[in-house]
Write an enzyme that holds these catalytic residues in place. Structure first.
Site, mmCIF file in Angstrom:
data_model
loop_
_atom_site.group_PDB
_atom_site.id
_atom_site.type_symbol
_atom_site.label_atom_id
_atom_site.label_comp_id
_atom_site.label_asym_id
_atom_site.label_seq_id
_atom_site.Cartn_x
_atom_site.Cartn_y
_atom_site.Cartn_z
ATOM 1 N N CYS A 58 -12.594 -96.119 6.733
ATOM 2 C CA CYS A 58 -14.052 -96.171 6.819
ATOM 3 C C CYS A 58 -14.674 -94.801 6.613
ATOM 4 O O CYS A 58 -15.840 -94.695 6.225
ATOM 5 C CB CYS A 58 -14.494 -96.776 8.137
ATOM 6 S SG CYS A 58 -13.832 -95.939 9.591
ATOM 7 N N GLU A 111 -18.064 -100.533 15.356
ATOM 8 C CA GLU A 111 -17.612 -99.406 14.538
ATOM 9 C C GLU A 111 -17.426 -99.949 13.136
ATOM 10 O O GLU A 111 -16.503 -100.716 12.875
ATOM 11 C CB GLU A 111 -16.312 -98.830 15.097
ATOM 12 C CG GLU A 111 -16.040 -97.398 14.646
ATOM 13 C CD GLU A 111 -15.610 -97.292 13.198
ATOM 14 O OE1 GLU A 111 -16.444 -96.863 12.359
ATOM 15 O OE2 GLU A 111 -14.481 -97.653 12.893
#
Length: 492
Positions: free
Chosen positions: A277, A243
């Protein structure tokens, strides 16, 4: 003693580590990294603990996870303080992180049963059954922006599935990793089921190279994720969940509520000082009076943001970045944009020299060539103007990343088009890019990772499916395949 290996706290034998206050530079934590032998010992402990842990009734594993959640609740104030100090995010935001950690246990329990529990399908002469089995020993690499919540999103489902773990927190947030591990210890995890190794790059490389590992769950930068992918190339027997980051676009198309749109943009770009993110890095605004008014108001409101210490009163919207060095990297990216011809709309500045407190920056990059397709992890927002929605989608997809994408617009048909054409794992409409549902998958495509290793789909990465055809009895069929002859007496 900052390492937890096989149920015992021990002192690292590697390089000295320390964590300083990102704002005031005072010492917050010190210890030593794990050396290669200690990394090996942690993996060996996890391997030895795996058979018994995997065979324990699920109810036992569930009870320990629920005890951990109760301990998080009981220690919420102290863990909030530790996270806020280490990351320099405000108290209010650190508290939401601990709440998310608590909620993750219940969510993971439901996801385990929904996505990876047992399923039985009747057949004319028996049944087909789908079961799931744990991989074995998994490494978990944690990031610094959510040092409690994000690794927790791997650790909890992995333990529930029956895996044993070696956890390496970010070297920038060692205290949070240690504090969380002590709560797992109090929850009653057996020795070796979860092990903690502190350290930076050398520790991570030693851990990812261990042959005892059956998989690795990583949250962090694309650069490190690509390195791990190369390191594990040629090992298809190991599960690798990545991720990573994003260069995320937010499209603004003729908003009918300017302040509402500005609020969404600020939440998307500057929450957590831009260190999520999913944060918006590229703001795509339609040319015209509505777009001009939106941009002017965005610059005005963002210019009022004043980053401050985690415990300042009244509480600030933004704290600092993870370190003074991280703030300097954002300023270097700003200078790079200026040198390419970017037009400054809001100039970022350090609140104080040597500190990680950095005010937001907004810069127009319409028509600027050679803008790096990289994630600048901080409060820096680039602006591009466009003429029509097809152009906006083309700009949005012009990235090697594919994590999040969003649209602010009153027109549903625009969102329907974006859903069909956007290349991103998360596509939001009139919601912050940083918003995600715990009951939905989380992740992206391209350089943002290998699909959905987090949130609702995390359970998928923590167990492998086993299919069975089952019948309590058997008998010779009345109709045989050609070439089979069972006539005559049974052979003695």
């Amino acid at each position: 003693m900052s390492l937890w290996i096989n149920g015992e706290w021990t002192t690292g034998q590697g390089e000295a580590l320390e964590k300083r206050d990102p704002v005031g530079s005072g010492l917050l934590w010190q210890g030593h990294a794990a050396d290669d032998a200690q990394v090996q010992a942690a993996c060996a402990a996890a391997r030895a603990a795996f058979p018994a842990w995997a065979k324990r009734p699920f109810a036992d594993r569930q009870a320990i996870a629920e005890k951990f959640a109760a301990l998080l609740e009981a220690n919420k104030t102290e863990l909030t303080r530790i996270i806020a100090l280490e990351t320099s995010k405000p108290r209010w935001e650190a508290a939401t992180e601990v709440t998310a950690m608590i909620n993750k246990v219940g969510i993971s329990l439901k996801a385990y049963q929904t996505r990876t529990g047992e399923q039985h399908s009747p057949m004319p002469d028996g049944a087909a059954t789908l079961r799931h089995r744990p991989h074995g020993v998994l490494a978990v690499f944690g990031p610094y922006n959510f040092p409690g919540h994000l690794p927790n999103g791997h650790i909890v489902p992995a333990l529930l599935a029956g895996n044993t773990l070696v956890f390496k927190p970010s070297e920038l947030t060692p205290h949070t990793g240690e504090a969380v591990m002590k709560l797992w210890e109090q929850a009653g995890l057996p020795a070796g089921v979860l092990n903690l190794v502190q350290g930076a790059r050398a520790t991570g490389q030693a851990l990812s190279a261990r042959p005892e590992l059956d998989g690795l769950l990583f949250t962090g930068s694309a650069g490190t994720g690509y390195q791990l992918h190369r390191q594990l190339a040629g090992q298809p027997e190991k599960i690798l969940a990545l991720e990573m980051g994003g260069n995320n676009p937010l499209i603004v198309e003729d908003p009918d509520d300017i302040d509402g749109a500005v609020h969404l943009a600020i939440q998307s770009a500057f929450i957590t000082a831009g260190q999520r993110c999913t944060c918006a890095r590229r703001l795509l605004v339609k040319r015209g009076a509505a777009g001009d008014a939106f941009l002017a108001r965005l610059v005005e409101i963002a210019g009022r943001l004043r980053p401050d210490r985690w415990d300042a009163e009244p509480q600030p919207f933004m704290g600092g970045l993870i370190s003074a060095q991280a703030a300097e990297r954002v300023l270097e990216a700003w200078q790079g944009h200026l040198s390419r011809g970017g037009k400054p709309l809001l100039t970022p500045a350090l609140v104080q020299a040597g500190s990680s407190l950095l005010t937001p920056g907004i810069i127009e990059l319409t028509g600027v060539r050679d803008v790096p397709d990289e994630e600048v992890f901080g409060p820096l927002l680039g602006v591009w103007r466009y003429d029509d929605f097809d152009e906006a989608i083309t700009l949005a997809n012009a990235t090697r990343y594919g994590l999040s994408c969003g649209l602010i617009s009153p027109v549903r048909e625009k969102f329907d088009q974006l859903l069909l054409e956007a290349r991103a794992g998360i596509v939001n409409w009139n919601k912050p890019l940083t918003g995600a549902a715990s009951t939905a998958p989380f992740g992206g495509v391209g350089a943002s990772g290998n699909h959905r290793p987090s949130a609702w789909y995390a359970a998928d990465y923590c167990a492998w499916p086993m299919a069975s055809l089952e019948s309590p009895t058997f008998a010779l069929p009345q109709t045989l395949n050609p070439g089979l002859d069972f006539s005559g007496k049974e052979q003695a």
